[in-house]
Design a protein around this motif. Structure first.
Motif, PDB file in Angstrom:
ATOM      1  N   TYR A   1       0.828  -1.210   0.000  1.00  0.00           N
ATOM      2  CA  TYR A   1       0.000   0.000   0.000  1.00  0.00           C
ATOM      3  C   TYR A   1       0.860   1.256   0.000  1.00  0.00           C
ATOM      4  N   GLY A   2       1.927   1.248   0.759  1.00  0.00           N
ATOM      5  CA  GLY A   2       2.791   2.427   0.823  1.00  0.00           C
ATOM      6  C   GLY A   2       3.476   2.715  -0.498  1.00  0.00           C
ATOM      7  N   VAL A   3       4.080   1.681  -1.098  1.00  0.00           N
ATOM      8  CA  VAL A   3       4.754   1.858  -2.391  1.00  0.00           C
ATOM      9  C   VAL A   3       3.748   2.232  -3.470  1.00  0.00           C
ATOM     10  N   GLY A   4       2.577   1.585  -3.462  1.00  0.00           N
ATOM     11  CA  GLY A   4       1.574   1.896  -4.473  1.00  0.00           C
ATOM     12  C   GLY A   4       1.058   3.319  -4.366  1.00  0.00           C
ATOM     13  N   LEU A   5       0.794   3.790  -3.145  1.00  0.00           N
ATOM     14  CA  LEU A   5       0.293   5.149  -2.957  1.00  0.00           C
ATOM     15  C   LEU A   5       1.343   6.182  -3.340  1.00  0.00           C
ATOM     16  N   PHE A   6       2.569   5.980  -2.864  1.00  0.00           N
ATOM     17  CA  PHE A   6       3.636   6.935  -3.182  1.00  0.00           C
ATOM     18  C   PHE A   6       3.943   6.931  -4.674  1.00  0.00           C
ATOM     19  N   GLY A   7       3.974   5.748  -5.280  1.00  0.00           N
ATOM     20  CA  GLY A   7       4.257   5.676  -6.705  1.00  0.00           C
ATOM     21  C   GLY A   7       3.163   6.298  -7.554  1.00  0.00           C
TER      22      GLY A   7
ATOM     23  N   VAL B   1       2.002  13.408 -10.578  1.00  0.00           N
ATOM     24  CA  VAL B   1       2.660  14.718 -10.676  1.00  0.00           C
ATOM     25  C   VAL B   1       3.561  14.781 -11.906  1.00  0.00           C
ATOM     26  N   LEU B   2       4.363  13.742 -12.137  1.00  0.00           N
ATOM     27  CA  LEU B   2       5.294  13.740 -13.265  1.00  0.00           C
ATOM     28  C   LEU B   2       4.572  13.796 -14.602  1.00  0.00           C
TER      29      LEU B   2
END
Length: 215
Positions: free
Chosen positions: A104-110, A116-117
């Motif tokens: 969940y953390g990696v998916g949300l941050f990614g 944004v990019l």
């Protein structure tokens, strides 16, 4: 009298207390099904779950060499990505890697980083739901790797090679969908680089045990 008599049902029963026509809605257990009443959309469609769309997008990911429709993400559903993320986490759990928090953390941050990019790189805006939907659907090859990890240990040459190929597969599919939707084919390599890093993190979760500590 004629007008009042026309409102009475056949058989001499009492007339309804309200005006209008009465439509047969089917038996009472119809309310607990997924098909809905006659003339109403199915329950799954009201919830935003369309299995035909999920199947079509999944086949696009599994066949990245085919032509990608630029309107494939007009309906940015999250049902498919949620299913795939859940299966990814469950397969890792069965292989002894309870990494739900990392997923969940990696998916949300990614997803937020790619959102944004892509909006900075493209002239056409894209919302966060579509970014998350694309990344979730393109996780499908990595789900297959996590399923293999239940039966075979991936901490070896075979696991490294399989994870590397799955990362390339996910990256190729996701970058192809992004550049098709945003019409920025000349920048595909720039789009693919951050996507590669994201799926590389998921591959590390599949190969290594994130809960283990160094001794």
């Amino acid at each position: 009298m004629g007008a009042q008599g026309s409102m009475r049902p056949q058989g001499g029963g009492p007339a309804p207390a309200y005006g209008g026509n009465i439509q047969a809605q089917g038996p009472w257990w119809t309310a607990f099904g997924t098909g809905g009443f006659e003339g109403e959309p199915p329950l799954l469609e009201e919830l935003g779950i369309n299995f035909s769309h999920i199947r079509g997008k999944s086949m696009t990911v599994l066949n990245p060499m085919s032509r990608i429709d630029e309107h494939i993400m007009d309906d940015a559903d999250l049902a498919g990505p949620i299913i795939y993320v859940f299966c990814f986490g469950m397969f890792l759990l069965l292989s002894g890697k309870p990494n739900f928090g990392y997923i969940y953390g990696v998916g949300l941050f990614g997803s937020m980083s790619l959102y944004v990019l892509l909006n900075l790189m493209s002239e056409r805006p894209i919302d966060a739901f579509r970014v998350t939907s694309v990344l979730g659907y393109c996780l499908l090859p990595m789900v297959g790797v996590s399923a293999v990890s239940v039966m075979v240990t991936l901490d070896g040459m075979f696991g490294y090679l399989l994870s590397f190929l799955s990362v390339l597969w996910c990256t190729f599919s996701a970058s192809g969908i992004f550049v098709s939707v945003l019409q920025m084919s000349d920048q595909r390599l720039l789009v693919a680089y951050p996507v590669l890093l994201l799926y590389g993190c998921f591959a590390l979760l599949s190969v290594f045990d994130g809960t283990s500590t160094a001794k």
